[in-house]
Design an enzyme around this catalytic site. Structure first.
Site, PDB file in Angstrom:
ATOM      1  N   GLU A 122      53.690  44.302  38.726  1.00  0.00           N
ATOM      2  CA  GLU A 122      54.386  44.456  37.541  1.00  0.00           C
ATOM      3  C   GLU A 122      54.646  46.068  37.224  1.00  0.00           C
ATOM      4  O   GLU A 122      55.615  46.358  36.649  1.00  0.00           O
ATOM      5  CB  GLU A 122      53.716  43.834  36.443  1.00  0.00           C
ATOM      6  CG  GLU A 122      53.710  42.050  36.529  1.00  0.00           C
ATOM      7  CD  GLU A 122      53.028  41.376  35.560  1.00  0.00           C
ATOM      8  OE1 GLU A 122      51.831  41.832  35.241  1.00  0.00           O
ATOM      9  OE2 GLU A 122      53.478  40.718  35.103  1.00  0.00           O
ATOM     10  N   GLU A 142      48.287  35.347  40.145  1.00  0.00           N
ATOM     11  CA  GLU A 142      47.711  34.804  38.904  1.00  0.00           C
ATOM     12  C   GLU A 142      47.440  33.355  39.014  1.00  0.00           C
ATOM     13  O   GLU A 142      46.548  33.054  38.534  1.00  0.00           O
ATOM     14  CB  GLU A 142      48.729  35.109  37.775  1.00  0.00           C
ATOM     15  CG  GLU A 142      48.771  36.703  37.487  1.00  0.00           C
ATOM     16  CD  GLU A 142      49.474  37.665  38.339  1.00  0.00           C
ATOM     17  OE1 GLU A 142      49.922  37.270  39.431  1.00  0.00           O
ATOM     18  OE2 GLU A 142      49.898  38.751  37.907  1.00  0.00           O
TER      19      GLU A 142
HETATM   20  C1  1HE Z   1      38.753  44.433  41.355  1.00  0.00           C
HETATM   21  C2  1HE Z   1      40.017  43.859  41.437  1.00  0.00           C
HETATM   22  C3  1HE Z   1      40.797  43.345  40.196  1.00  0.00           C
HETATM   23  C4  1HE Z   1      39.379  44.365  43.209  1.00  0.00           C
HETATM   24  N1  1HE Z   1      39.982  43.651  39.012  1.00  0.00           N
HETATM   25  N2  1HE Z   1      38.141  44.478  40.057  1.00  0.00           N
HETATM   26  N3  1HE Z   1      45.123  40.257  41.105  1.00  0.00           N
HETATM   27  C5  1HE Z   1      44.303  39.729  42.129  1.00  0.00           C
HETATM   28  O1  1HE Z   1      44.048  38.734  42.044  1.00  0.00           O
HETATM   29  C6  1HE Z   1      43.852  40.801  43.253  1.00  0.00           C
HETATM   30  C7  1HE Z   1      42.437  40.766  43.255  1.00  0.00           C
HETATM   31  N4  1HE Z   1      41.997  41.634  44.521  1.00  0.00           N
HETATM   32  C8  1HE Z   1      41.865  41.510  45.748  1.00  0.00           C
HETATM   33  O2  1HE Z   1      42.626  40.570  46.334  1.00  0.00           O
HETATM   34  C9  1HE Z   1      41.156  42.449  46.442  1.00  0.00           C
HETATM   35  O3  1HE Z   1      40.160  42.988  45.984  1.00  0.00           O
HETATM   36  C10 1HE Z   1      42.400  43.199  47.130  1.00  0.00           C
HETATM   37  C11 1HE Z   1      43.129  42.767  48.286  1.00  0.00           C
HETATM   38  C12 1HE Z   1      43.172  44.197  46.166  1.00  0.00           C
HETATM   39  C13 1HE Z   1      41.543  44.505  48.154  1.00  0.00           C
HETATM   40  O4  1HE Z   1      40.718  43.927  48.782  1.00  0.00           O
HETATM   41  P1  1HE Z   1      39.103  44.839  49.532  1.00  0.00           P
HETATM   42  O5  1HE Z   1      38.575  43.786  50.706  1.00  0.00           O
HETATM   43  O6  1HE Z   1      39.909  45.993  49.912  1.00  0.00           O
HETATM   44  O7  1HE Z   1      38.544  44.900  48.101  1.00  0.00           O
HETATM   45  P2  1HE Z   1      37.336  43.971  47.382  1.00  0.00           P
HETATM   46  O8  1HE Z   1      35.924  43.995  48.383  1.00  0.00           O
HETATM   47  O9  1HE Z   1      37.949  42.532  47.067  1.00  0.00           O
HETATM   48  O10 1HE Z   1      37.066  44.640  46.065  1.00  0.00           O
HETATM   49  C14 1HE Z   1      36.464  45.995  46.219  1.00  0.00           C
HETATM   50  C15 1HE Z   1      36.215  46.219  44.648  1.00  0.00           C
HETATM   51  O11 1HE Z   1      37.248  46.340  43.823  1.00  0.00           O
HETATM   52  C16 1HE Z   1      35.086  45.245  43.964  1.00  0.00           C
HETATM   53  O12 1HE Z   1      34.255  45.896  43.189  1.00  0.00           O
HETATM   54  P3  1HE Z   1      32.669  45.987  43.365  1.00  0.00           P
HETATM   55  O13 1HE Z   1      32.512  46.786  42.152  1.00  0.00           O
HETATM   56  O14 1HE Z   1      32.082  44.550  43.676  1.00  0.00           O
HETATM   57  O15 1HE Z   1      32.733  46.920  44.561  1.00  0.00           O
HETATM   58  C17 1HE Z   1      36.206  44.234  43.404  1.00  0.00           C
HETATM   59  O16 1HE Z   1      35.512  43.534  42.283  1.00  0.00           O
HETATM   60  C18 1HE Z   1      37.086  45.257  42.829  1.00  0.00           C
HETATM   61  N5  1HE Z   1      38.308  44.585  42.514  1.00  0.00           N
HETATM   62  N6  1HE Z   1      40.451  43.953  42.664  1.00  0.00           N
HETATM   63  C19 1HE Z   1      38.616  44.020  38.879  1.00  0.00           C
HETATM   64  N7  1HE Z   1      41.860  42.757  40.255  1.00  0.00           N
HETATM   65  C20 1HE Z   1      48.789  41.169  32.482  1.00  0.00           C
HETATM   66  S1  1HE Z   1      48.472  39.999  33.164  1.00  0.00           S
HETATM   67  C21 1HE Z   1      48.295  40.431  34.959  1.00  0.00           C
HETATM   68  C22 1HE Z   1      47.855  39.361  35.718  1.00  0.00           C
HETATM   69  C23 1HE Z   1      47.057  40.033  36.988  1.00  0.00           C
HETATM   70  O17 1HE Z   1      47.349  41.080  37.406  1.00  0.00           O
HETATM   71  S2  1HE Z   1      45.799  38.880  37.742  1.00  0.00           S
HETATM   72  C24 1HE Z   1      45.403  39.812  38.765  1.00  0.00           C
HETATM   73  C25 1HE Z   1      45.849  39.575  40.197  1.00  0.00           C
END
Ligand code: 1HE
Length: 268
Positions: A122, A142
């Site tokens: 977005e 989402e």
């Molecule tokens: C996060 C987030 C996040 C990572 N919010 N903390 N978005 C999603 O569903 C995407 C969610 N994220 C992922 O699928 C993956 O993290 C990635 C593909 C982006 C990257 O993978 P990777 O293996 O490099 O990283 P990871 O091990 O999953 O995450 C590393 C850290 O980033 C970890 O934090 P830590 O403190 O445990 O080390 C994760 O929690 C953190 N992290 N993504 C918070 N999204 C206005 S409405 C909009 C609606 C949306 O956008 S829904 C979200 C969709």
């Protein structure tokens, strides 16, 4: 008085002047995959409120680390246990930021790599030009998270790829990347090397235009999409009346007339 960009005000965005009044704005929470928490959204609102009046001629938007942006900060959202009204107001701040980007009149080039997902897509959609590298991929996960898009995907992603494809992405979590993503309209450029490098080159090219022309391009086209054809033609005429008679354009027109200006050729 012209406002200044105070880089020390920003913690989640790294701001740098890249010459020619081009600024780089880098999402700077790589440890959170640049997930968009409220503080980051507020910094985007602040920057894109000031930029059009601070003489910024183009912006390159990118993310630090291996990913552009993982979308909504799901951990913050989970912890905050928001009410419907709370989250509606969160979304309104996202719209404030992204509308300032799309309608602010300053060219924004997004340099994409890694995950460009959910709210990250977005955000990228509010830029005027998108450049993908070979690692970049887009998705709207989402639905799989029990959520719905709230940062403009229903509008901007649908504008880029159409309703049926947007709904398919939302329902199935489909991921697009590479040439297919470009062919569908997610980005205008795909590079083998660094998307940042090409984005900077494009931003510098755009910054050579007169600011009033760029203002018309980077706000007028979007506004006119929201109007009836009749009103859009009227608004276009009014905008062209202002832009096409600007004194700063005289020199460029004179250069065309005396044949010193570059001609339009393929490959230029
Ligand atoms: C996060 C987030 C996040 C990572 N919010 N903390 N978005 C999603 O569903 C995407 C969610 N994220 C992922 O699928 C993956 O993290 C990635 C593909 C982006 C990257 O993978 P990777 O293996 O490099 O990283 P990871 O091990 O999953 O995450 C590393 C850290 O980033 C970890 O934090 P830590 O403190 O445990 O080390 C994760 O929690 C953190 N992290 N993504 C918070 N999204 C206005 S409405 C909009 C609606 C949306 O956008 S829904 C979200 C969709």
């Amino acid at each position: 008085m012209r406002p200044e960009i105070n880089t020390s005000e920003y913690q989640n965005l790294a701001l740098a002047h890249a010459g020619m009044d081009v600024w780089t704005v880098t999402l700077n929470r790589p440890q959170k995959r640049n997930a968009l928490d409220l503080a980051t959204i507020e910094e985007l609102v602040t920057f894109f409120t000031v930029a059009p009046r601070a003489g910024v001629r183009a912006v390159v938007l990118s993310g630090s680390g291996d990913h552009f942006c993982a979308g909504l900060d799901l951990i913050e959202h989970h912890g905050a246990d928001r009410s419907p009204a709370d989250f509606m107001h969160v979304c309104m701040r996202w719209h404030e930021a992204f509308n300032k980007m799309e309608y602010g009149g300053v060219p924004i080039i997004a340099a994409l790599h890694g995950a460009v997902v959910g709210g990250g897509l977005e955000l990228a959609s509010a830029a005027h030009i998108r450049v993908m590298d070979e690692t970049a991929y887009v998705a709207l996960p989402e639905g799989q998270r029990g959520l719905f898009t709230g940062g403009g995907a229903t509008i901007r992603v649908t504008d880029m790829i159409g309703k049926a494809r947007t709904i398919d992405m939302m329902l199935t979590g489909r991921v697009y990347r590479g040439q297919e993503a470009v062919d569908l309209g997610f980005a205008q450029y795909l590079v083998a090397g660094s998307s940042l490098e090409l984005a900077l080159e494009l931003a510098r090219k755009a910054a050579e235009n007169l600011p009033l022309s760029n203002f018309a391009i980077c706000s007028g086209v979007s506004h006119m999409q929201n109007m009836s054809g009749l009103d859009a033609a009227y608004a276009e005429a009014v905008l062209a009346g202002v832009v096409n008679t600007q004194p700063d354009a005289r020199e460029r027109l004179a250069a065309f007339a005396d044949k010193s200006a570059a001609r339009v050729r393929p490959g230029s």
